[in-house]
Design a protein around this motif. Structure first.
Motif, PDB file in Angstrom:
ATOM      1  N   SER A 507       0.851  -1.181   0.000  1.00 49.50           N
ATOM      2  CA  SER A 507       0.000   0.000   0.000  1.00 49.50           C
ATOM      3  C   SER A 507       0.888   1.232   0.000  1.00 49.50           C
ATOM      4  O   SER A 507       1.750   1.382   0.875  1.00 49.50           O
ATOM      5  CB  SER A 507      -0.909   0.014   1.235  1.00 49.50           C
ATOM      6  N   ARG A 509      -0.358   4.137   0.452  1.00 51.26           N
ATOM      7  CA  ARG A 509      -0.933   5.033   1.467  1.00 51.26           C
ATOM      8  C   ARG A 509      -0.499   4.644   2.882  1.00 51.26           C
ATOM      9  O   ARG A 509      -0.257   5.491   3.713  1.00 51.26           O
ATOM     10  CB  ARG A 509      -2.462   5.011   1.348  1.00 51.26           C
ATOM     11  N   TRP A 690      -8.574   8.736   2.106  1.00 52.85           N
ATOM     12  CA  TRP A 690      -7.214   8.206   2.061  1.00 52.85           C
ATOM     13  C   TRP A 690      -6.109   9.244   2.260  1.00 52.85           C
ATOM     14  O   TRP A 690      -4.996   8.893   2.591  1.00 52.85           O
ATOM     15  CB  TRP A 690      -6.985   7.481   0.724  1.00 52.85           C
TER      16      TRP A 690
END
Length: 724
Positions: A507, A509, A690
Motif C-alpha cells: 500500500s 498510502r 485516504w
C-alpha cells in the motif's frame, strides 16, 4: 528473509513520495507487449502524473515511454489491431477552442495510439467526458465506454447544451430522486452513468465537412469524423453503477452486472445486452443475491461470475464461483468446498495440444489466502482449485496470453511495490522490465501467529507454535535493522481497514517501512473479520466488531511482545477506517498502549448509520443491538491513552462528523480547566478517506511520527513545519 540495512528511500518522506508507482497493466493481443500505467511525482511535488510505458512480455529489453502530457494518461487497453486505447484530459488539437466558462472543456476523453506509430488522437468528444473503458475485445472493432449524461438530455448534443447552460448560470445544484447521493469522496449527479458503444470502424482520418447551425444557442453537432457513441442504456438512473462487464470476442454481446434499485438498497443482476440494439436479456436475478464480476471465455461460449447472497446481521454470506453458457444455460457452481473469496477471475487460455486442444478447462482466479494473494487455477469440471503461485506475494491485474496460456500480472508484498511479472503455466515467475525499479527497503520481515482467546488462529509473520485444536491469529512483523535482545525495538500495531480485508499487499498510502526506517517494529495482523482464512474466521467477528477482533489483536500483540527483538514497554497502535474504529475501541478498553492514532474512524455507530454513503449495507450487517453494543463512543470516559485523530472533510464513506464528535467528546471528558488536552486533531479540509496529495501524505506521516516519538520515546513535541 533479511533485507537491506543501508539508507533507503524510506528514510526520507520526500524520497518516498517521489518513488514511481506502477498502477495497472494491459497485455497486447499477440502476447508480445505489456503496457504499464506509471505514476510519477510532478515537478512541483504536489500531485502525480501518469504515463504509459511499453515493456516486453518475455522479460527482455528495457521499458519504452509511449505517452507524455501534462494531464497524464490512464486506463490502457488494446484493440484487436494492437492500437492502444487510453483515457486522458489532455488537450485535443482537433477540437474547437473551449469556452472559458466551460468547466467540462478539459473533461477526459478516449484516445487511440496507433500500433504503427504516430500521434495519439482523441476518438470521443463528449461534453461531460469519458469515465473509463468499460469493456473491450481484442478480436473485433467494438468497445464499450462509461460516461455520464444529464437525465434531461435526449442525445449527445442536448447534453452538451445543457451542461453549457448550467456552467454559464453557475448552477451546481442537484435534485435527487433516489438513494444514494454520495460515493466515497464525490457527490452523485446530476449526470447519470451510461454505457456507450463505439465502433472503431467508424473512425475517419478526415472530417467530411463542417455542419453549421442557424441558431446561436443550438447545440454543435457531434464530430462526423469520430465514431458516434451509441447509448446502450437510455434513462438508466443509477442502474449503470455496474459491478463489472465483459464483451464477447466478436463484440456483439455485453455481459454486465446491472444495479437494480430497491428502496434505499440495490442489488446486481446479470444481464446480456445486445450491442447493436441495446436489447437486454436478464440471465440471473434472485432476491437478496448479487451477481458480479462477469467474464467471457476466449471462445465466446461461456461466462463466469461471482454469486453472493446478501449478508445479514446473523452472519456473512459466502462468495461463490459460477459458470454458465453465454445465454445463461447450464449454470453450475465451481469449487463448492473452497472457502475463499475470489478477488478477480478470467478464463484460462484454451489448451494448445492434447485431448482438450482448443478447449478452455479452467478459470484463473485470485483470492486472499493466508496473508497472501496468490493465483489459483479453478477447473471448470468442479475439481479442486490448484494454487499456481506459492510465494509470499499478492497478484492483481492478471491477463492471459491466449496463444501460450502464460499469464502477466502485477505482484506486490509489504517489501516490494507492485511490479510486472510473467507467470508460466507451471507457476514459474519471471520479473519483467519496469520504469519503477524495486527500491531497497529497511529491516526484516517475518511471520507471527498465536492462538486467539477462543482458540482461533491469529497470524502476523514469524511462525510460532499453534494449538492443535483451535484457530490461530497471524500477522506480518517488520523489524528494523539492528533490532535484537540487546536493542529491542518499540512496537507499532497497525490495524487494517475493511474490515473484510487482509494485510497481504503493498500500500502506498499505508507504508510500514516508513516506520521501520525510523526504528519501529510494525505488526500487521489479520484478526477476526479478515479475508483469506475462511468464512468461519470472518463470522467470528460478525455483528461484534468490539469482541473477537479486539481480543485477536491483543493476543497477537502479546505474542509479538514476547519476542526478544521487541520492547514490550514501548508500544503504540494505529489504524484507518475500520482500523480507526478498532483504534477507538482499543483506546476505550485498554491502557496498554502509549499512543493511539485514529484515522478516518467510526466513533458513534448510531450517528454513522445514517450519514455514511451506503447506510443500507451498514444496516444489513449490524443489528440494532449490535450497533449499541459495539459503538466506541460509549467508552469515552475510560480513555487514558493520548490519541491523534485524523480526518479528511471529503470523506463520505466515514463522514467527518465521526471525528468531530470524537474530538468534541475527548475535550468534554478529558480537557483540563484551561481547555488543553493531551490529544491532537489533524484535519484535511480538501482530502478524502485516504489523504492522497503527496505533500499532505508527508504532513500526515510527519505528524504521526512526531506524536509517536513524543509519547513512545518521551521526545519533545515537534510540530510539522507546514502546519504553521
Amino acid at each position: 528473509m533479511t533485507l537491506e540495512s543501508h539508507p533507503t528511500p524510506f528514510s526520507s518522506l520526500d524520497d518516498y513520495v517521489a518513488l514511481p508507482r506502477v498502477e495497472s497493466l494491459a497485455l497486447s493481443p499477440d502476447g508480445q507487449r505489456v503496457v504499464l500505467t506509471v505514476a510519477t511525482l510532478t515537478r512541483d511535488q504536489t500531485s502525480y502524473e501518469r504515463a504509459l510505458w511499453s515493456v516486453s512480455a518475455d522479460g527482455t529489453g528495457i521499458p519504452t515511454r509511449l505517452t507524455r502530457s501534462v494531464k497524464g494518461e490512464s486506463g490502457a487497453a488494446f484493440t484487436a489491431s494492437g492500437d492502444i486505447l487510453f483515457v486522458s484530459a489532455r488537450a485535443d488539437a482537433a477540437a474547437d477552442k473551449p469556452d472559458k466558462l466551460d468547466k467540462d472543456a478539459e473533461a477526459a476523453q478516449l484516445w487511440l495510439l496507433p500500433a504503427c506509430g504516430g500521434e495519439a488522437r482523441a476518438i470521443t468528444r463528449l461534453a461531460g467526458g469519458v469515465s473509463g473503458i468499460a469493456a473491450v475485445t481484442t478480436a473485433a472493432t467494438s468497445l464499450v465506454i462509461a460516461a455520464d449524461l444529464l437525465p434531461s438530455a435526449a442525445d449527445l448534443e442536448a447534453d452538451a447544451l445543457a451542461r453549457k447552460e448550467r456552467t454559464e448560470k453557475k448552477v451546481v445544484a442537484i435534485l435527487h430522486e433516489s438513494y444514494p447521493v454520495r460515493f466515497w469522496d464525490h457527490d452523485l449527479g446530476p449526470a447519470e452513468p451510461h454505457l456507450l458503444a463505439l465502433d472503431l470502424a467508424d473512425l475517419h482520418d478526415t472530417i467530411t465537412g463542417p455542419v453549421s447551425s442557424t441558431e446561436a444557442d443550438a447545440p454543435a453537432p457531434y464530430p462526423a469524423d469520430l465514431p458516434r457513441p451509441r447509448d446502450l442504456t437510455p434513462s438508466p438512473g443509477r442502474t449503470m453503477d455496474t459491478a463489472g462487464q465483459a464483451l464477447t470476442p466478436d463484440g456483439s454481446t455485453l455481459i454486465v452486472a446491472l444495479r437494480v434499485a430497491e428502496q434505499r438498497s440495490g442489488r446486481y443482476v446479470l444481464v446480456s445486452l445486445d450491442v447493436a440494439t441495446g436489447a437486454q436479456t436478464v440471465l440471473f436475478d434472485e432476491p437478496k443475491v448479487d451477481f458480479e464480476s462477469p467474464n467471457v471465455s476466449l471462445d465466446g461460449r461461456q461466462i463466469a461470475f461471482v454469486r453472493s447472497a446478501m449478508s445479514t446481521p446473523v452472519g456473512p454470506a459466502d462468495q461463490e464461483l459460477w459458470v454458465a453458457d453465454l445465454d445463461g444455460g447450464h449454470p453450475r457452481r465451481l469449487a463448492a468446498d473452497w472457502d475463499r473469496w475470489p478477488t478477480s477471475l478470467i478464463f484460462d487460455a484454451p489448451h494448445a495440444v492434447g485431448p482438450h486442444a482448443g478447449v478452455t478447462t479452467a478459470l484463473i482466479v485470485t483470492a486472499d489466502h493466508d496473508g497472501r494473494g496468490p493465483i489459483f487455477r479453478v477447473p471448470l469440471d468442479g475439481g479442486a482449485p490448484e494454487q499456481l503461485t506459492t510465494d509470499d506475494f499478492s497478484y492483481t491485474n492478471v491477463c492471459v496470453d491466449a496463444q501460450t496460456g502464460d499469464l502477466v500480472a502485477l505482484r506486490s508484498s509489504w517489501i516490494a511495490p507492485a511490479h510486472p511479472v510473467l507467470i508460466g503455466r507451471s507457476g514459474t515467475v519471471t520479473m519483467l522490465a519496469t520504469p519503477a525499479p524495486l527500491p531497497d527497503v529497511p529491516g526484516t520481515i517475518t511471520e507471527v501467529e498465536t492462538r486467539a482467546e477462543d482458540g482461533a488462529r491469529v497470524r502476523a509473520w514469524l511462525l510460532l507454535p499453534a494449538a492443535e485444536d483451535g484457530a490461530r491469529v497471524r500477522a506480518w512483523l517488520l523489524l528494523p535493522a539492528g533490532a535484537a535482545q540487546e536493542h529491542p525495538a518499540p512496537l507499532l500495531l497497525w490495524i487494517h481497514g475493511g474490515p473484510l480485508n487482509s494485510w497481504n499487499a503493498w500500500s502506498w498510502r499505508w507504508s510500514p517501512l516508513l516506520a521501520v526506517a525510523r526504528g519501529y517494529a510494525v505488526l500487521l495482523p489479520d484478526p477476526a473479520l479478515s479475508t483469506g482464512y475462511g468464512l468461519d474466521f470472518i463470522a467470528r467477528g460478525w455483528n461484534a466488531w468490539g469482541a473477537k477482533p479486539y481480543t485477536d489483536l491483543l493476543a497477537i500483540v502479546d505474542a509479538a511482545e514476547k519476542l526478544p527483538e521487541i520492547d514490550e514497554t514501548l508500544t503504540a497502535a494505529m489504524g484507518g477506517s475500520f482500523g480507526g474504529y478498532m483504534a477507538n475501541w482499543v483506546a476505550g478498553h485498554t491502557d496498554r498502549f502509549r499512543a493511539i492514532v485514529s484515522h478516518a474512524s467510526l466513533w458513534s455507530l448510531d450517528q454513522f448509520n445514517g450519514t455514511t454513503d451506503d447506510s443500507q449495507y451498514w444496516q444489513s450487517i449490524f443489528s440494532a443491538q449490535g450497533m449499541i453494543d459495539n459503538s466506541p463512543h460509549r467508552a469515552v470516559r475510560d480513555i487514558v491513552t493520548p490519541m491523534l485523530v485524523i480526518h479528511g472533510d471529503h470523506d463520505y464513506r466515514v463522514p467527518i462528523g465521526e471525528s468531530l464528535r470524537l474530538w468534541s467528546e475527548l475535550a468534554e471528558h478529558h480537557a483540563t480547566a484551561n481547555g488543553s488536552t493531551q490529544h491532537k486533531f489533524l484535519f484535511f479540509p480538501d482530502e478524502n478517506h485516504w489523504v492522497l496529495g503527496p505533500q499532505h501524505a508527508v504532513v500526515w506521516y510527519e505528524t504521526v511520527f512526531a506524536f509517536l516519538d513524543q509519547h513512545v520515546h518521551g521526545a519533545g513535541w515537534k510540530r510539522p513545519r507546514l502546519l504553521g
